[in-house]
Design a protein around this motif. Structure first.
Motif, PDB file in Angstrom:
ATOM      1  N   SER A  41       0.837  -1.207   0.000  1.00  0.00           N
ATOM      2  CA  SER A  41       0.000   0.000   0.000  1.00  0.00           C
ATOM      3  C   SER A  41       0.874   1.259   0.000  1.00  0.00           C
ATOM      4  CB  SER A  41      -0.946  -0.005   1.206  1.00  0.00           C
ATOM      5  OG  SER A  41      -0.227   0.042   2.426  1.00  0.00           O
ATOM      6  N   THR A  42       2.053   1.159   0.613  1.00  0.00           N
ATOM      7  CA  THR A  42       2.982   2.296   0.645  1.00  0.00           C
ATOM      8  C   THR A  42       3.521   2.603  -0.748  1.00  0.00           C
ATOM      9  OG1 THR A  42       3.649   1.715   2.911  1.00  0.00           O
ATOM     10  CG2 THR A  42       5.097   3.206   1.693  1.00  0.00           C
ATOM     11  N   GLN A  94       2.221   1.672  -3.586  1.00  0.00           N
ATOM     12  CA  GLN A  94       1.107   2.040  -4.456  1.00  0.00           C
ATOM     13  C   GLN A  94       0.765   3.516  -4.292  1.00  0.00           C
ATOM     14  OE1 GLN A  94      -0.045  -0.648  -6.405  1.00  0.00           O
ATOM     15  NE2 GLN A  94      -0.959   0.944  -7.667  1.00  0.00           N
ATOM     16  N   GLU A  95       0.776   3.976  -3.057  1.00  0.00           N
ATOM     17  CA  GLU A  95       0.509   5.392  -2.791  1.00  0.00           C
ATOM     18  C   GLU A  95       1.610   6.269  -3.371  1.00  0.00           C
ATOM     19  OE1 GLU A  95      -1.505   8.736  -1.448  1.00  0.00           O
ATOM     20  OE2 GLU A  95      -2.180   6.653  -1.652  1.00  0.00           O
ATOM     21  N   ALA A  96       2.852   5.781  -3.301  1.00  0.00           N
ATOM     22  CA  ALA A  96       3.974   6.547  -3.845  1.00  0.00           C
ATOM     23  C   ALA A  96       3.846   6.730  -5.352  1.00  0.00           C
ATOM     24  CB  ALA A  96       5.296   5.859  -3.499  1.00  0.00           C
ATOM     25  N   LYS A 134       1.152   7.114  -6.909  1.00  0.00           N
ATOM     26  CA  LYS A 134       0.094   8.105  -7.139  1.00  0.00           C
ATOM     27  C   LYS A 134       0.533   9.520  -6.770  1.00  0.00           C
ATOM     28  CE  LYS A 134      -3.630   4.792  -6.075  1.00  0.00           C
ATOM     29  NZ  LYS A 134      -4.720   4.476  -5.108  1.00  0.00           N
ATOM     30  N   THR A 135       1.238   9.633  -5.645  1.00  0.00           N
ATOM     31  CA  THR A 135       1.523  10.960  -5.092  1.00  0.00           C
ATOM     32  C   THR A 135       2.990  11.372  -5.159  1.00  0.00           C
ATOM     33  OG1 THR A 135       1.811  10.068  -2.846  1.00  0.00           O
ATOM     34  CG2 THR A 135      -0.421  10.692  -3.502  1.00  0.00           C
ATOM     35  N   CYS A 168       5.680   8.268  -0.145  1.00  0.00           N
ATOM     36  CA  CYS A 168       4.834   7.841   0.966  1.00  0.00           C
ATOM     37  C   CYS A 168       5.716   7.258   2.060  1.00  0.00           C
ATOM     38  CB  CYS A 168       3.808   6.797   0.501  1.00  0.00           C
ATOM     39  SG  CYS A 168       2.677   6.240   1.804  1.00  0.00           S
ATOM     40  N   SER A 210       5.422   5.108   5.756  1.00  0.00           N
ATOM     41  CA  SER A 210       4.527   4.356   6.639  1.00  0.00           C
ATOM     42  C   SER A 210       5.325   3.801   7.812  1.00  0.00           C
ATOM     43  CB  SER A 210       3.832   3.220   5.879  1.00  0.00           C
ATOM     44  OG  SER A 210       4.775   2.300   5.360  1.00  0.00           O
ATOM     45  N   THR A 214       3.612  -1.794  -9.703  1.00  0.00           N
ATOM     46  CA  THR A 214       4.613  -1.496  -8.676  1.00  0.00           C
ATOM     47  C   THR A 214       5.855  -2.368  -8.837  1.00  0.00           C
ATOM     48  OG1 THR A 214       3.443  -2.973  -7.141  1.00  0.00           O
ATOM     49  CG2 THR A 214       2.980  -0.618  -6.976  1.00  0.00           C
TER      50      THR A 214
END
Length: 397
Positions: A243-244, A246-248, A250-251, A254, A256, A314
């Protein structure tokens, strides 16, 4: 170079994700057994294609070096040839890396259907502690068709045969049958004749089987090795890592925190601006740049990244270098947890080990201390396990 193989990497990862979660040693559905066999053939064809390109570059370099040795070359001509050699060497490194990655997709089958604690010695020389030599190019192995034939026969009978030459970690035997606690290695021989080489191979298989069957023994140059069970339920933070990253994607970045003393940093650009933030308030931070370990010499028998990274995008971003992953550990937190159970953690003076655990109350079979190998502690960084994995299992020794 990896961009050329993007489509294949996505395809193989999708196929791997579609594999059944659980398999038996025998009696599996024909659909599952054949699907896993076909997946290996897909990997095989990809490896063979890369091997042929690598061989072509080696041949090209040989011709260029022969030209260099001839007399009468002008300085600028010699310089151009050397430049071409350097470029071909670069391409050879690229193809070697691609072959390693493709084999990691079959390593994923081993780790998916076998407890990771039961894999290590299938990669190690059984007479001295060193990685067993690699099998060489599949395209140059004349008897490989016999292994394929035997594998498909076993798959049609409901077994799950793995062609070992398609992996990095299974270096003993030609085929391994998966679905049990321990893989069953098989040698496929073209004749019944025995020689010193075949005797050595059968002896190595016997050593491995006896070691796992008896939970210990003499192996890899060590005597009296004892295997112990881990206490409790194994825990890892692979889901959070995914999830970390994946968020990276997008943004851009990240951070965590799976537990006290551990942080994951994922970024798609320059991470230097947020590294300080990642280890903020850590008293004794240690960082692991995970990307730097994605080679056979360093990753070895940790759970392969082809399995750890759950989504194709990813995984590809990690392999291509467009996504970086850093794991931070605060050793002061480890020391605090250790002190709470009567253990003092110090750095080991032996390069093969990272920590020395001094047992204060000697409740562990009268041991005064226990050494923790660098490989074992590496599971915190490359398999995303808890920082206190080395403490939870002290009383298992």
């Amino acid at each position: 170079m990896i961009t050329y193989y993007k489509k294949k990497i996505f395809s193989l990862k999708d196929s791997l994700n579609a594999m059944p979660d659980n398999l038996k040693f025998r009696g599996n559905s024909l659909i599952d057994s054949i699907r896993i066999y076909d997946y290996q053939i897909d990997v095989l064809n990809s490896i063979k294609s890369a091997e042929k390109k690598l061989s072509k570059e080696k041949s090209f370099i040989g011709k260029l070096r022969q030209t260099l040795r001839s007399s009468g070359l002008a300085k600028d001509e010699s310089s151009k040839i050397k430049s071409k050699i350097d470029h071909s060497l670069y391409k050879i490194d690229g193809y070697s890396n691609i072959i390693y990655i493709f084999k990691c997709f079959c390593d994923a089958l081993v780790f998916k259907y076998t407890p990771k604690w039961n894999i290590h010695h299938f990669q190690i020389n059984q007479h001295r502690f060193a990685l067993k030599e690699t099998p060489g190019f599949i395209t140059e192995k004349s008897g490989f068709w016999k292994e394929r034939k035997r594998a498909i026969e076993l798959a049609r009978k409901g077994f799950v045969p793995l062609l070992n030459d398609l992996t990095n970690v299974m270096r003993h035997g030609d085929i391994s049958l998966l679905g049990n606690e321990i893989p069953l290695p098989i040698e496929v021989k073209s004749s019944k004749n025995r020689n010193r080489r075949t005797e050595r191979q059968f002896q190595s298989l016997k050593i491995i089987k006896n070691f796992y069957r008896n939970d210990g023994g003499d192996i890899s140059g060590f005597q009296g090795i004892k295997r112990v069970f881990l206490r409790g339920t194994e825990k890892n933070y692979t889901e959070l890592m995914n999830s970390t990253v994946q968020e990276a994607l997008k943004t851009g970045s990240c951070i965590s925190t799976p537990e006290a003393g551990v942080r994951y940093l994922a970024a798609t650009g320059d991470a230097s601006r947020i590294i300080n933030e990642s280890c903020d308030e850590m008293q004794e931070p240690v960082a692991c740049y995970v990307n730097s370990f994605k080679s056979i010499e360093k990753w070895r028998d940790y759970t392969p990244f082809t399995l750890s990274f759950q989504k194709p995008d990813t995984l590809y971003a990690f392999l291509s270098g467009n996504l970086i992953l850093i794991v931070f550990v605060d050793l002061s937190v480890l020391r605090e947890k250790a002190e709470a159970i009567g253990v003092n953690v110090t750095r080991s003076e032996d390069n093969d080990y990272i920590f020395k655990l001094n047992i204060k109350n000697k409740t562990v079979e009268n041991f005064d201390y226990i050494y923790v190998s660098r490989h074992f502690f590496g599971r915190v960084f490359l398999e995303f396990m808890p920082i206190d994995i080395i403490l939870d299992n002290i009383h298992s020794t």
